[in-house]
Write an enzyme that holds these catalytic residues in place. Sequence first.
Site, PDB file in Angstrom:
ATOM      1  N   ILE A 123       0.823  -1.205   0.000  1.00 31.36           N
ATOM      2  CA  ILE A 123       0.000   0.000   0.000  1.00 31.36           C
ATOM      3  C   ILE A 123       0.861   1.260   0.000  1.00 31.36           C
ATOM      4  O   ILE A 123       0.563   2.233  -0.696  1.00 31.36           O
ATOM      5  CB  ILE A 123      -0.960  -0.006   1.202  1.00 31.36           C
ATOM      6  CG1 ILE A 123      -1.959  -1.174   1.074  1.00 31.36           C
ATOM      7  CG2 ILE A 123      -1.714   1.322   1.306  1.00 31.36           C
ATOM      8  CD1 ILE A 123      -2.827  -1.389   2.301  1.00 31.36           C
ATOM      9  N   ASP A 178      13.897   3.574   9.818  1.00 31.66           N
ATOM     10  CA  ASP A 178      13.303   2.507  10.625  1.00 31.66           C
ATOM     11  C   ASP A 178      12.535   3.211  11.734  1.00 31.66           C
ATOM     12  O   ASP A 178      13.130   3.767  12.666  1.00 31.66           O
ATOM     13  CB  ASP A 178      14.395   1.605  11.202  1.00 31.66           C
ATOM     14  CG  ASP A 178      13.840   0.474  12.061  1.00 31.66           C
ATOM     15  OD1 ASP A 178      12.635   0.487  12.375  1.00 31.66           O
ATOM     16  OD2 ASP A 178      14.622  -0.435  12.414  1.00 31.66           O
ATOM     17  N   ASN A 215       2.759   5.090   7.346  1.00 32.32           N
ATOM     18  CA  ASN A 215       2.232   3.850   6.804  1.00 32.32           C
ATOM     19  C   ASN A 215       2.898   2.605   7.395  1.00 32.32           C
ATOM     20  O   ASN A 215       2.283   1.536   7.450  1.00 32.32           O
ATOM     21  CB  ASN A 215       2.418   3.845   5.283  1.00 32.32           C
ATOM     22  CG  ASN A 215       2.117   2.501   4.652  1.00 32.32           C
ATOM     23  OD1 ASN A 215       0.973   2.078   4.572  1.00 32.32           O
ATOM     24  ND2 ASN A 215       3.169   1.806   4.202  1.00 32.32           N
ATOM     25  N   SER A 261      -6.357   0.649  11.022  1.00 36.33           N
ATOM     26  CA  SER A 261      -7.104  -0.551  10.625  1.00 36.33           C
ATOM     27  C   SER A 261      -8.491  -0.466  11.225  1.00 36.33           C
ATOM     28  O   SER A 261      -8.679   0.119  12.301  1.00 36.33           O
ATOM     29  CB  SER A 261      -6.398  -1.802  11.141  1.00 36.33           C
ATOM     30  OG  SER A 261      -7.239  -2.935  11.038  1.00 36.33           O
ATOM     31  N   LYS A 283      -3.548  -0.335  17.042  1.00 38.47           N
ATOM     32  CA  LYS A 283      -4.248   0.573  16.141  1.00 38.47           C
ATOM     33  C   LYS A 283      -5.257   1.436  16.889  1.00 38.47           C
ATOM     34  O   LYS A 283      -5.506   2.591  16.523  1.00 38.47           O
ATOM     35  CB  LYS A 283      -4.924  -0.218  15.018  1.00 38.47           C
ATOM     36  CG  LYS A 283      -3.938  -0.865  14.049  1.00 38.47           C
ATOM     37  CD  LYS A 283      -3.017   0.156  13.393  1.00 38.47           C
ATOM     38  CE  LYS A 283      -2.142  -0.458  12.320  1.00 38.47           C
ATOM     39  NZ  LYS A 283      -1.254   0.538  11.672  1.00 38.47           N
ATOM     40  N   THR A 287      -2.297  -8.220   0.642  1.00 38.52           N
ATOM     41  CA  THR A 287      -0.898  -7.798   0.658  1.00 38.52           C
ATOM     42  C   THR A 287      -0.048  -8.868   1.328  1.00 38.52           C
ATOM     43  O   THR A 287      -0.568  -9.827   1.919  1.00 38.52           O
ATOM     44  CB  THR A 287      -0.718  -6.482   1.447  1.00 38.52           C
ATOM     45  OG1 THR A 287      -1.023  -6.723   2.833  1.00 38.52           O
ATOM     46  CG2 THR A 287      -1.615  -5.376   0.921  1.00 38.52           C
TER      47      THR A 287
END
Length: 245
Positions: A13, A59, A86, A140, A167, A198
Amino acid sequence: MKTALITGANRSIGFEAARQLLQQGYYVYLGARDLARGQQAVAQLHAEGLTQVEPLQIDVADPASVAAARTALGQQTEVLDVLINNAGILGGMVQPATSTPVSAIKEVFETNVFGVIEVTQAFLDLLRRSPAPRIVNVTSGLGSLTLHTDPSWKYYAVKGAAYAPSKAALNAYTIMLAYELRDTPFKVNAVDPGYTATDFNHHSGPGTVADAAARVVKAAVLGPDGPTSQFFSDDNAPDTGISPW
């Protein structure tokens, strides 16, 4: 030319979001934990004729790496218009609340929550220099506490002690950040890209990467009248596009 930084953008994504922003005329800094993989992703975009992109090693779970990335980006641009947080990890497919090791939960939170905070705070000064800064936190639907308590929800049985709570915490941070920046040009939103096929989920999701990335990009290019402090989710709320928290 507007600029964007996307973390975890060397595949899936994040990579597709980079492609779509490039197609809209943005200059993209493609964040990747592994620089070689970031360079390969950039080379693929160059081969498609999308050349306003370069890799940035970052990172998000390593504060030293985030600081180095901020220094490196600051040498390339004085302004950042879009930050898409992301990068994220799942932490395994089975996460029982009664037995998942705390160390495993901490590992997921390091990337999905603390990494987002680290990156956001590090790059906030560059974002403040934009006339229309946008922050998109990729979340999510599993981060919705309201839906997790609704037995009729289609994902009600998908529980876990690490990923979903991370999340939910990210969503909470999004609200706090948006509130603090409410009287500025910032738009700060959380976006659920949907259950997408994915590598992240072994390609088990029914959604396409292109559609998922389009949801993320939509929030990244909001106009001045666009909303802030929202939880966008076409998957959980197909009628309104706004998920309950």
